[in-house]
Design a protein around this motif. Structure first.
Motif, PDB file in Angstrom:
ATOM      1  N   THR A   1     -26.686   8.545  57.489  1.00 37.74           N
ATOM      2  CA  THR A   1     -25.636   9.216  56.722  1.00 37.74           C
ATOM      3  C   THR A   1     -25.627  10.708  57.008  1.00 37.74           C
ATOM      4  N   SER A   2     -26.807  11.293  57.220  1.00 41.92           N
ATOM      5  CA  SER A   2     -26.876  12.735  57.468  1.00 41.92           C
ATOM      6  C   SER A   2     -26.121  13.109  58.742  1.00 41.92           C
ATOM      7  N   GLU A   3     -26.233  12.283  59.785  1.00 44.36           N
ATOM      8  CA  GLU A   3     -25.513  12.562  61.027  1.00 44.36           C
ATOM      9  C   GLU A   3     -24.009  12.404  60.836  1.00 44.36           C
ATOM     10  N   GLN A   4     -23.619  11.383  60.114  1.00 44.71           N
ATOM     11  CA  GLN A   4     -22.195  11.218  59.819  1.00 44.71           C
ATOM     12  C   GLN A   4     -21.663  12.420  59.046  1.00 44.71           C
ATOM     13  N   MET A   5     -22.439  12.901  58.104  1.00 49.08           N
ATOM     14  CA  MET A   5     -22.010  14.032  57.290  1.00 49.08           C
ATOM     15  C   MET A   5     -21.902  15.308  58.107  1.00 49.08           C
ATOM     16  N   ILE A   6     -22.859  15.517  59.021  1.00 43.11           N
ATOM     17  CA  ILE A   6     -22.811  16.706  59.875  1.00 43.11           C
ATOM     18  C   ILE A   6     -21.512  16.719  60.665  1.00 43.11           C
ATOM     19  N   GLU A   7     -21.225  15.599  61.318  1.00 40.96           N
ATOM     20  CA  GLU A   7     -20.042  15.602  62.173  1.00 40.96           C
ATOM     21  C   GLU A   7     -18.759  15.693  61.356  1.00 40.96           C
ATOM     22  N   LYS A   8     -18.749  15.085  60.186  1.00 44.71           N
ATOM     23  CA  LYS A   8     -17.571  15.201  59.315  1.00 44.71           C
ATOM     24  C   LYS A   8     -17.397  16.649  58.861  1.00 44.71           C
ATOM     25  N   ASP A   9     -18.498  17.311  58.506  1.00 42.81           N
ATOM     26  CA  ASP A   9     -18.419  18.709  58.078  1.00 42.81           C
ATOM     27  C   ASP A   9     -17.876  19.593  59.190  1.00 42.81           C
ATOM     28  N   VAL A  10     -18.340  19.358  60.426  1.00 36.38           N
ATOM     29  CA  VAL A  10     -17.863  20.139  61.569  1.00 36.38           C
ATOM     30  C   VAL A  10     -16.375  19.892  61.783  1.00 36.38           C
ATOM     31  N   PHE A  11     -15.976  18.624  61.741  1.00 35.65           N
ATOM     32  CA  PHE A  11     -14.566  18.283  61.942  1.00 35.65           C
ATOM     33  C   PHE A  11     -13.701  18.928  60.870  1.00 35.65           C
ATOM     34  N   ASP A  12     -14.094  18.774  59.613  1.00 38.94           N
ATOM     35  CA  ASP A  12     -13.292  19.299  58.509  1.00 38.94           C
ATOM     36  C   ASP A  12     -13.182  20.824  58.555  1.00 38.94           C
ATOM     37  N   ALA A  13     -14.251  21.478  59.003  1.00 42.57           N
ATOM     38  CA  ALA A  13     -14.255  22.945  59.029  1.00 42.57           C
ATOM     39  C   ALA A  13     -13.539  23.522  60.245  1.00 42.57           C
ATOM     40  N   CYS A  14     -13.643  22.861  61.392  1.00 44.50           N
ATOM     41  CA  CYS A  14     -13.263  23.495  62.666  1.00 44.50           C
ATOM     42  C   CYS A  14     -12.034  22.905  63.350  1.00 44.50           C
ATOM     43  N   TYR A  15     -11.640  21.705  62.979  1.00 44.01           N
ATOM     44  CA  TYR A  15     -10.592  21.033  63.757  1.00 44.01           C
ATOM     45  C   TYR A  15      -9.218  21.608  63.476  1.00 44.01           C
ATOM     46  N   PHE A  16      -8.486  21.936  64.549  1.00 42.30           N
ATOM     47  CA  PHE A  16      -7.090  22.325  64.392  1.00 42.30           C
ATOM     48  C   PHE A  16      -6.202  21.659  65.430  1.00 42.30           C
ATOM     49  N   GLY A  17      -6.808  20.949  66.383  1.00 38.10           N
ATOM     50  CA  GLY A  17      -6.028  20.229  67.377  1.00 38.10           C
ATOM     51  C   GLY A  17      -5.119  21.159  68.154  1.00 38.10           C
ATOM     52  N   ASN A  18      -3.840  20.772  68.265  1.00 38.94           N
ATOM     53  CA  ASN A  18      -2.888  21.652  68.954  1.00 38.94           C
ATOM     54  C   ASN A  18      -1.922  22.291  67.966  1.00 38.94           C
ATOM     55  N   ASP A  19      -2.352  22.381  66.686  1.00 38.32           N
ATOM     56  CA  ASP A  19      -1.535  22.987  65.635  1.00 38.32           C
ATOM     57  C   ASP A  19      -1.968  24.441  65.444  1.00 38.32           C
ATOM     58  N   GLU A  20      -1.251  25.345  66.089  1.00 40.89           N
ATOM     59  CA  GLU A  20      -1.635  26.760  66.082  1.00 40.89           C
ATOM     60  C   GLU A  20      -1.603  27.356  64.678  1.00 40.89           C
TER      61      GLU A  20
END
Length: 231
Positions: A71-90
């Motif tokens: 679960t800790s690894e899943q949470m790390i990657e989810k936290d990174v995605f939620d914080a950093c992801y913007f895709g191609n939406d400037e």
């Protein structure tokens, strides 16, 4: 792969019956259009939500009969995605995103070969650990330094072929970041930081709706100017 797939697929995830986050658009866009995006259905989990991380996708496609990843690894990657992801939406590239991404990523920026501010920690923490933070590499500039402002990140990701934003705007935002940023490190919240932050920000506190000491100046100075002081 998951990030690239989301960038291409997001407008047509509504094609799939299993997608629960909005109503189906299949009748509207047509069967032929939806069929072009058929591979995107791998981004829908069994509950009808979106697969957001490579760990989720790996578990969904390959690991149904194996013990689940921690679960800790899943949470790390989810936290990174939620914080950093913007895709191609400037429009999602804001100072708030950069700040949140820094908070999540700072301990693992050393994973990336292009990061010049300290030696690589990849051999120490391991490939799997570094892979959880792969989205953090967007915070590293071409010359190996750290992106500190949303202007820098926007230029890096979207504006390579456009005229550069003015040096004065870059300097303003850098000054605000250097004076006011503390992330989630409580030890950095000192009177010295508050004083420096006041010195840099006082002329633009009027940008913020929550500032009650005088009327808003946002309409006068402009959204772009106020955004430079968003921290």
């Amino acid at each position: 792969l998951v990030t690239k797939c989301h960038n291409v697929c997001r407008s047509r995830l509504c094609c799939f019956d299993s997608y629960k986050l909005q109503g189906s658009c299949r009748a509207t866009v047509g069967e032929d259009e939806c069929e072009l995006y058929s591979l995107c259905e791998q981004l829908i989990n069994e509950n009808g939500g979106e697969v957001k991380t490579f760990i989720e996708l790996d578990l969904k496609e390959f690991d149904s009969d194996r013990p689940e990843i921690s679960t800790s690894e899943q949470m790390i990657e989810k936290d990174v995605f939620d914080a950093c992801y913007f895709g191609n939406d400037e429009s999602r590239v804001t100072q708030e995103l950069v700040t949140k991404c820094h908070n999540v990523c700072r301990s693992r920026l050393c994973c990336f070969d292009s990061y010049k501010l300290q030696g690589s920690c990849r051999a120490t923490v391991g490939e799997d650990e570094c892979e959880l933070y792969s989205l953090c590499e967007q915070l590293i500039t071409a010359d190996g330094h750290v992106v500190k402002t949303f202007i820098e990140l926007d230029l890096k990701e979207f504006d390579s072929d456009r005229p550069e934003i003015s040096t004065s705007e870059q300097m303003i935002e850098k000054d605000v970041f250097d004076a006011c940023y503390f992330g989630n490190d409580e030890s950095r919240v000192t009177q010295e930081l508050v004083t420096k932050c006041h010195n840099v920000c006082r002329s633009r506190l009027c940008c913020f709706d929550s500032f009650k000491l005088e009327s808003s100046c946002r309409a006068t100075v402009g959204e772009d100017e106020c955004e430079l002081y968003s921290l």
